[in-house]
Design a protein around this motif. Structure first.
Motif, mmCIF file in Angstrom:
data_model
loop_
_atom_site.group_PDB
_atom_site.id
_atom_site.type_symbol
_atom_site.label_atom_id
_atom_site.label_comp_id
_atom_site.label_asym_id
_atom_site.label_seq_id
_atom_site.Cartn_x
_atom_site.Cartn_y
_atom_site.Cartn_z
ATOM 1 N N PRO A 270 64.174 59.299 -5.089
ATOM 2 C CA PRO A 270 63.606 58.268 -4.061
ATOM 3 C C PRO A 270 62.240 58.744 -3.541
ATOM 4 N N LEU A 271 61.455 57.601 -3.433
ATOM 5 C CA LEU A 271 60.214 58.080 -2.838
ATOM 6 C C LEU A 271 60.119 58.541 -1.288
ATOM 7 N N ARG A 272 59.627 59.702 -1.049
ATOM 8 C CA ARG A 272 59.435 60.110 0.527
ATOM 9 C C ARG A 272 58.152 60.606 0.842
ATOM 10 N N PRO A 273 57.777 60.721 2.108
ATOM 11 C CA PRO A 273 56.479 61.087 2.357
ATOM 12 C C PRO A 273 55.884 62.529 1.844
ATOM 13 N N THR A 274 54.657 62.532 1.581
ATOM 14 C CA THR A 274 54.101 63.566 0.945
ATOM 15 C C THR A 274 53.552 64.555 1.913
ATOM 16 N N HIS A 275 54.056 65.825 1.990
ATOM 17 C CA HIS A 275 53.401 66.647 3.158
ATOM 18 C C HIS A 275 52.248 67.523 2.447
ATOM 19 N N ARG A 276 51.206 67.563 2.718
ATOM 20 C CA ARG A 276 50.046 68.184 1.948
ATOM 21 C C ARG A 276 49.640 69.625 2.682
ATOM 22 N N VAL A 277 49.772 70.668 1.995
ATOM 23 C CA VAL A 277 49.457 71.907 2.522
ATOM 24 C C VAL A 277 47.987 72.385 2.558
ATOM 25 N N LEU A 278 47.038 71.344 1.825
ATOM 26 C CA LEU A 278 45.613 71.351 1.801
ATOM 27 C C LEU A 278 44.933 70.224 1.884
ATOM 28 N N ALA A 279 43.699 69.968 2.414
ATOM 29 C CA ALA A 279 42.960 69.114 2.447
ATOM 30 C C ALA A 279 41.412 69.238 2.239
ATOM 31 N N ALA A 280 40.551 68.229 1.892
ATOM 32 C CA ALA A 280 39.174 68.567 1.628
ATOM 33 C C ALA A 280 38.403 67.423 2.224
ATOM 34 N N GLY A 281 37.302 67.534 3.137
ATOM 35 C CA GLY A 281 36.571 66.844 3.773
ATOM 36 C C GLY A 281 35.204 67.035 3.132
ATOM 37 N N PRO A 282 34.065 66.308 3.755
ATOM 38 C CA PRO A 282 32.673 66.520 3.286
ATOM 39 C C PRO A 282 32.277 67.849 3.307
ATOM 40 N N ARG A 283 32.539 68.588 4.440
ATOM 41 C CA ARG A 283 31.770 69.754 4.332
ATOM 42 C C ARG A 283 33.061 70.911 4.977
ATOM 43 N N HIS A 284 34.241 70.583 4.873
ATOM 44 C CA HIS A 284 35.148 71.435 5.327
ATOM 45 C C HIS A 284 36.453 71.509 4.509
#
Length: 292
Positions: free
Chosen positions: A4-18
């Motif tokens: 079943p689908l469940r929320p994804t917890h993301r251990v990393l993220a990327a923005g424009p400059r960080h």
């Protein structure tokens, strides 16, 4: 049987400059230098997921913000708050987060969605959504993944980026500047919106277990742990340098991140503000979608 689908917890993220990451102890890591201090997350603790706002590549939209989801369902924010996108202190029972250009979106444990920030294009119009398990943000549109594998979209759709109503059998969604991508349970990828810059190639991908989208490029994580990218190799946005043991990916405006199975992190692409300085990072590589 499909889980079943469940929320994804993301251990990393990327923005424009960080770039953002979560250590095994739940504290935050950051690299880069955002004009509004989106990288100032050093006091964040008890994190289970992070998000970085601002996917647009234009020079006048370099400011961004960061979100952090804590294990108790509360949300932290830092950085650019010109239109209230960081006003999340009263949020509770949140299980998933996403950050876009001047906008923050969350999913509650009851499957409803909430948003704060820029309302002009309608991308914060998620109040009527139900049975949502995950969300993603483009520049001017927001996409929600429903428990039944369908998608919802709100906001500007001038390139058709919100035309996701016919999609089904989805496992994940991701959004960029003027496009939306969806990962199906079969490991294929669907695309709505602008097909330029090579993004049309995603419809030929197979064996994909995770997707991520930056401003103009899309990443796909394959079953064998390798990474596909729609960006031409000379741009450096392809995370192929991470090798064939990748368990999580993230795409920023013009850079890409990948977590290896051993917790180390690889980066490629624009490093003008030090956003790719992640060689000494060690993250907890826990991605529920993968079981290799």
């Amino acid at each position: 049987m499909i889980a079943p689908l469940r929320p994804t917890h993301r251990v990393l993220a990327a923005g424009p400059r960080h770039s953002l990451g979560i250590r095994p102890d739940g504290t935050a890591l950051a690299a880069g230098a955002d004009p509004e201090g989106a990288e100032h997350v050093g006091n964040w603790t008890d994190l289970v997921s992070v998000a970085a706002g601002g996917v647009h590549a234009a020079a006048n939209t370099g400011r961004s913000h960061s979100l952090g989801l804590r294990s108790d369902g509360t949300v932290l924010a830092a950085g650019w708050n010109a239109q209230g996108q960081c006003e999340v202190a009263e949020w509770s029972r949140v299980v998933a987060i996403a950050a876009g250009w001047r906008r923050s979106v969350g999913v509650r444990s009851d499957g409803t969605a909430l948003a704060v920030g820029r309302a002009g294009e309608g991308a914060c119009g998620v109040g009527t959504w139900r049975e949502i398990v995950d969300v993603c943000c483009g520049d001017w549109h927001t996409v929600g993944l429903a428990a039944d594998g369908t998608a919802r979209a709100a906001g500007n759709s001038r390139r058709g980026q919100c035309d996701v109503g016919q999609w089904g059998g989805l496992r994940a969604v991701a959004a960029g500047h003027l496009h939306t991508v969806g990962l199906t349970a079969k490991g294929t990828v669907v695309l709505a919106g602008d097909h330029g810059d090579g993004r049309g190639a995603v419809t030929e991908w197979a064996g994909i277990v995770a997707i991520a989208s930056g401003s103009h490029h899309v990443l796909g994580l394959r079953e064998d742990g390798s990474v596909l990218s729609t960006a031409p190799t000379p741009t450096g946005r392809c995370a192929s340098a991470a090798g064939t043991d990748v368990v999580a990916i993230a795409a920023g405006t013009a850079h890409s991140l990948a977590v290896r199975a051993d917790g180390t992190v690889a980066a490629a692409g624009d490093d003008s503000w030090g956003q790719c300085a992640v060689d000494d990072w060690f993250l907890l590589p826990t991605v529920p979608a993968l079981a290799r």
